[in-house]
Design a protein around this motif. Structure first.
Motif, mmCIF file in Angstrom:
data_model
loop_
_atom_site.group_PDB
_atom_site.id
_atom_site.type_symbol
_atom_site.label_atom_id
_atom_site.label_comp_id
_atom_site.label_asym_id
_atom_site.label_seq_id
_atom_site.Cartn_x
_atom_site.Cartn_y
_atom_site.Cartn_z
ATOM 1 N N MET A 54 41.100 -16.255 -24.971
ATOM 2 C CA MET A 54 39.849 -16.149 -25.531
ATOM 3 C C MET A 54 38.477 -16.564 -24.433
ATOM 4 N N SER A 55 37.695 -15.894 -24.061
ATOM 5 C CA SER A 55 36.530 -16.275 -23.213
ATOM 6 C C SER A 55 35.316 -16.316 -24.058
ATOM 7 N N VAL A 56 34.676 -17.537 -23.645
ATOM 8 C CA VAL A 56 33.488 -17.997 -24.393
ATOM 9 C C VAL A 56 32.094 -17.773 -23.449
ATOM 10 N N ASN A 57 31.317 -17.085 -24.068
ATOM 11 C CA ASN A 57 29.781 -16.989 -23.340
ATOM 12 C C ASN A 57 29.099 -18.247 -23.769
ATOM 13 N N PHE A 58 29.189 -19.301 -22.859
ATOM 14 C CA PHE A 58 28.647 -20.634 -23.245
ATOM 15 C C PHE A 58 26.881 -20.412 -23.304
ATOM 16 N N ALA A 59 26.466 -19.447 -22.646
ATOM 17 C CA ALA A 59 24.874 -19.306 -22.767
ATOM 18 C C ALA A 59 24.521 -19.035 -23.928
ATOM 19 N N GLU A 60 25.251 -18.405 -24.820
ATOM 20 C CA GLU A 60 24.927 -18.012 -26.284
ATOM 21 C C GLU A 60 24.418 -19.253 -27.242
ATOM 22 N N SER A 61 24.993 -20.436 -26.836
ATOM 23 C CA SER A 61 24.716 -21.540 -27.451
ATOM 24 C C SER A 61 24.226 -22.661 -26.903
ATOM 25 N N ALA A 62 23.619 -22.392 -25.646
ATOM 26 C CA ALA A 62 23.124 -23.157 -24.531
ATOM 27 C C ALA A 62 21.809 -24.066 -25.066
ATOM 28 N N ILE A 63 21.963 -25.366 -24.697
ATOM 29 C CA ILE A 63 20.684 -26.143 -24.801
ATOM 30 C C ILE A 63 20.052 -26.203 -23.459
ATOM 31 N N THR A 64 18.686 -25.791 -23.253
ATOM 32 C CA THR A 64 18.285 -25.419 -21.974
ATOM 33 C C THR A 64 16.995 -26.422 -21.775
ATOM 34 N N SER A 65 16.687 -27.266 -22.788
ATOM 35 C CA SER A 65 15.215 -28.042 -22.485
ATOM 36 C C SER A 65 15.603 -29.570 -22.811
ATOM 37 N N GLU A 66 15.008 -30.560 -22.342
ATOM 38 C CA GLU A 66 14.836 -31.851 -22.784
ATOM 39 C C GLU A 66 14.352 -31.986 -24.006
ATOM 40 N N LYS A 67 13.511 -31.072 -24.454
ATOM 41 C CA LYS A 67 12.996 -31.284 -25.977
ATOM 42 C C LYS A 67 13.958 -31.073 -26.823
ATOM 43 N N GLU A 68 14.692 -29.676 -26.520
ATOM 44 C CA GLU A 68 15.614 -29.239 -27.552
ATOM 45 C C GLU A 68 16.916 -30.363 -27.614
ATOM 46 N N LEU A 69 17.052 -31.099 -26.410
ATOM 47 C CA LEU A 69 18.306 -31.883 -26.477
ATOM 48 C C LEU A 69 17.818 -33.015 -27.214
ATOM 49 N N ARG A 70 16.342 -33.803 -27.284
ATOM 50 C CA ARG A 70 15.988 -34.887 -27.683
ATOM 51 C C ARG A 70 15.951 -34.761 -29.439
ATOM 52 N N GLU A 71 15.806 -33.276 -29.482
ATOM 53 C CA GLU A 71 15.797 -33.114 -31.118
ATOM 54 C C GLU A 71 16.762 -33.350 -31.767
ATOM 55 N N ILE A 72 18.052 -33.077 -31.038
ATOM 56 C CA ILE A 72 19.500 -33.195 -31.516
ATOM 57 C C ILE A 72 19.977 -34.464 -31.468
ATOM 58 N N VAL A 73 19.766 -35.131 -30.105
ATOM 59 C CA VAL A 73 20.137 -36.604 -29.980
ATOM 60 C C VAL A 73 19.440 -37.795 -30.179
ATOM 61 N N GLY A 74 18.234 -37.485 -30.076
ATOM 62 C CA GLY A 74 17.220 -38.581 -30.283
ATOM 63 C C GLY A 74 16.873 -39.309 -29.124
ATOM 64 N N VAL A 75 16.380 -40.278 -29.171
ATOM 65 C CA VAL A 75 15.879 -41.289 -27.617
ATOM 66 C C VAL A 75 16.417 -42.579 -27.738
ATOM 67 N N PRO A 76 16.882 -43.019 -26.334
ATOM 68 C CA PRO A 76 17.552 -44.349 -26.404
ATOM 69 C C PRO A 76 16.542 -45.305 -26.654
ATOM 70 N N HIS A 77 17.236 -46.602 -27.017
ATOM 71 C CA HIS A 77 16.503 -47.726 -27.647
ATOM 72 C C HIS A 77 16.063 -48.421 -26.179
ATOM 73 N N GLN A 78 14.722 -48.891 -26.217
ATOM 74 C CA GLN A 78 14.189 -49.486 -24.786
ATOM 75 C C GLN A 78 15.017 -50.239 -24.063
ATOM 76 N N ASN A 79 15.704 -51.029 -24.783
ATOM 77 C CA ASN A 79 16.653 -52.115 -24.127
ATOM 78 C C ASN A 79 17.755 -51.348 -23.181
ATOM 79 N N VAL A 80 18.414 -50.328 -23.792
ATOM 80 C CA VAL A 80 19.035 -49.373 -23.055
ATOM 81 C C VAL A 80 18.573 -48.811 -21.821
#
Length: 197
Positions: free
Chosen positions: A1-27
Motif C-alpha cells: 500500500m502506498s500512502v500519499n503523505f501530502a494529503e495529511s501534511a502539516i505545512t506551517s509552524e502555526k498549524e504545528l503549534r496548534e497541535i503540539v503547543g510551545v516549549p517551556h522557557q527553561n527548555v
C-alpha cells in the motif's frame, strides 16, 4: 500500500503549534553555545556518539561512531575534534561535510538515559599535531573532523527510558536475528550483485 503523505501534511509552524503547543522557557533557554565543564565531562565518558550530516541537496546520513571514552578531543570551550579512523572507505559523513558543514552530534554514556546534543560547523582536517594526540594503539587517525560548536544541550531521558535500551532482559535474543552477513548479502542481491560461493 502506498500512502500519499501530502494529503495529511502539516505545512506551517502555526498549524504545528496548534497541535503540539510551545516549549517551556527553561527548555528553550537550556541551550548554550560553549562546551562547558559538564559537557566536557560527558564527552570524556562517552564511548559512543552519532554524527548527523546532510549533503548539498539535503540527503541525510547518521553515522554511529564508537571508540574509547574520551576519544573525541575537546580543544577548548568552542571546538572539538572527532578522529576519523580507517573504515570501509564509503566516507558518507566526510563527503556530506565537504558539501555542507552543518553537523549534529549525539553523545551516549552506557547505562545513562540522558544524552548530550551538540550542533555546529564541521571541517575536515589533517593537522598532524592534533591528530597525533588522538592516536589509537600508536596510530593517529588519517583525518579529523573539527567542529566549531554553535549549540550544546542535555536532552531529556524519555526516549532511552521508553526503549529500555539498557535493560538487558528486554533485549532480543541474538539467535532470532539475521546476521550482518545475511543482511549484507540480501541487499547485494536486491541490487543485482552476484555473490560467489
Amino acid at each position: 500500500m502506498s500512502v500519499n503523505f501530502a494529503e495529511s501534511a502539516i505545512t506551517s509552524e502555526k498549524e504545528l503549534r496548534e497541535i503540539v503547543g510551545v516549549p517551556h522557557q527553561n527548555v528553550v533557554h537550556k541551550t548554550i553555545s560553549i562546551i562547558d565543564d559538564h559537557c566536557k565531562n560527558f564527552i570524556s565518558k562517552s564511548p559512543l556518539f552519532f554524527l548527523a550530516t546532510a549533503g548539498a541537496h539535503g540527503h541525510c546520513d547518521v553515522s554511529p561512531r564508537g571508540d574509547s571514552p574520551g576519544s573525541v578531543f575537546v580543544l577548548n570551550d568552542k571546538q572539538l575534534v572527532i578522529p576519523d579512523r580507517p573504515g570501509n572507505k564509503r566516507l558518507d559523513s566526510i563527503m556530506n561535510i565537504l558539501e555542507n558543514p552543518q553537523v549534529g552530534l549525539l553523545f551516549v554514556i552506557p547505562g545513562l538515559d540522558d544524552v548530550l546534543r551538540i550542533n555546529g560547523q564541521a571541517t575536515i582536517i589533517k593537522d598532524e599535531t592534533i591528530l597525533d594526540q588522538m592516536s589509537l594503539k600508536g596510530k593517529p587517525p588519517l583525518l579529523g573532523i573539527g567542529v566549531d560548536v554553535e549549540e550544546a544541550f542535555i536532552h531529556c531521558p524519555r526516549a532511552l527510558k521508553q526503549s529500555n535500551i539498557w535493560d538487558y532482559e528486554s533485549w532480543e535474543d541474538k539467535a532470532t536475528l539475521p546476521t550482518l552477513m545475511e543482511i549484507f548479502q540480501a541487499h547485494l542481491k536486491i541490487n543485482g550483485v552476484k555473490i560467489n560461493g
